[in-house]
Scaffold this active site. Structure first.
Site, PDB file in Angstrom:
ATOM      1  N   ASP A   8       0.885  -1.514  -0.117  1.00 10.20           N
ATOM      2  CA  ASP A   8      -0.252   0.448  -0.133  1.00 10.20           C
ATOM      3  C   ASP A   8       0.614   1.186   0.020  1.00 10.20           C
ATOM      4  OD1 ASP A   8      -1.822  -1.268   0.254  1.00 10.20           O
ATOM      5  OD2 ASP A   8      -2.552  -1.218   1.896  1.00 10.20           O
ATOM      6  N   ASP A 129     -15.320  -3.140  -1.264  1.00  9.23           N
ATOM      7  CA  ASP A 129     -14.359  -3.119   0.051  1.00  9.23           C
ATOM      8  C   ASP A 129     -16.044  -2.589   0.818  1.00  9.23           C
ATOM      9  OD1 ASP A 129     -12.409  -2.642  -1.658  1.00  9.23           O
ATOM     10  OD2 ASP A 129     -12.494  -0.759  -2.053  1.00  9.23           O
TER      11      ASP A 129
END
Length: 240
Positions: A8, A129
């Site tokens: 990330d 998500d």
């Protein structure tokens, strides 16, 4: 099952967030490309990259570290975060990404996802998500009234390569994945599903492998950085 080590990216660094909170970022490596090479040398078959800044900005922000990763590694990589138009999709694929992940735009402009999937077969994934079962967009900052299952079903016949399903409440929390919800989603659609969020032990990976649904793979981040999961052991487990 494929194990996708996660990198990330925030402000050019490899970080992990706690439940998607940008103010709760832990920096694990100032050189994301070096981190990617560590994963590759351990034997991973794929890399999972996320442009966290890009997810909020709505356009690529961490392009430089992504390009550095693509230059140094030879395994396929998928990227999500801030990819919301055909031009950006095409640019990234030309730069060597194996797959782009479309999240926010999957809710706001599903026709674009279908157009991209048709134009680039096997190279477009949908990122779903969810927080408490409902999809969140724009870096998980915006709640919607769309359920994860309803969103997945919109792309059933679109030629999407995969769905990356993340339970936001589990992400970075080292509390285990939402195996039940992931398995339910995988059984409800024919699109390959990748589990994400909370994978923090070999036992978690075994549970996903044994969940009763044919998952494509699982994404793990913090557990690999913290040493809670040994990447070589995990790869061996999933390939067994």
């Amino acid at each position: 099952m494929i194990l996708y080590p996660a990198i990330d990216l925030k402000d050019g660094q490899a970080v992990r967030l706690f439940k998607g909170d940008m103010d709760k970022a832990t920096v694990f490596n100032d050189d994301p490309a070096a981190q990617a090479m560590e994963f590759v040398e351990a034997g991973c078959d794929w890399l999972h990259l996320v442009d966290l800044n890009g997810a909020f900005a709505g356009a690529p922000v961490n392009a430089a570290p992504v390009e550095a990763i693509l230059e140094r590694t030879k395994v396929p990589a998928q990227l999500g975060g801030g990819i919301r138009d055909m031009a950006t999709i095409e640019t990234w694929l030309k730069k060597g990404l194996a797959r782009v992940i479309l999240g926010t735009v999957a809710v706001e402009d599903p026709a674009l996802v279908k157009q991209a999937a048709a134009a680039f077969p096997g190279q477009v994934a949908v990122g779903i998500d969810a927080r408490n079962g409902f999809v969140a967009t724009k870096g998980w900052a915006t709640e919607t009234e769309v359920t994860a299952l309803d969103l997945a079903r919109r792309f059933e016949d679109a030629g999407v390569a995969a769905i990356i399903y993340t339970d936001i409440n589990r992400d970075g929390a080292m509390q285990g994945p939402n195996t039940e919800a992931t398995a339910d989603l995988a059984r409800a659609v024919s699109i390959p599903v990748i589990a994400s969020g909370g994978v923090s032990s070999l036992a978690d990976l075994q549970a996903l492998k044994d969940c009763g649904a044919a998952l494509n793979g699982a994404i793990s981040g913090r557990a690999l950085y913290d040493g809670a999961i040994d990447l070589r052991e995990a790869l061996a487990l999933l390939k067994a």
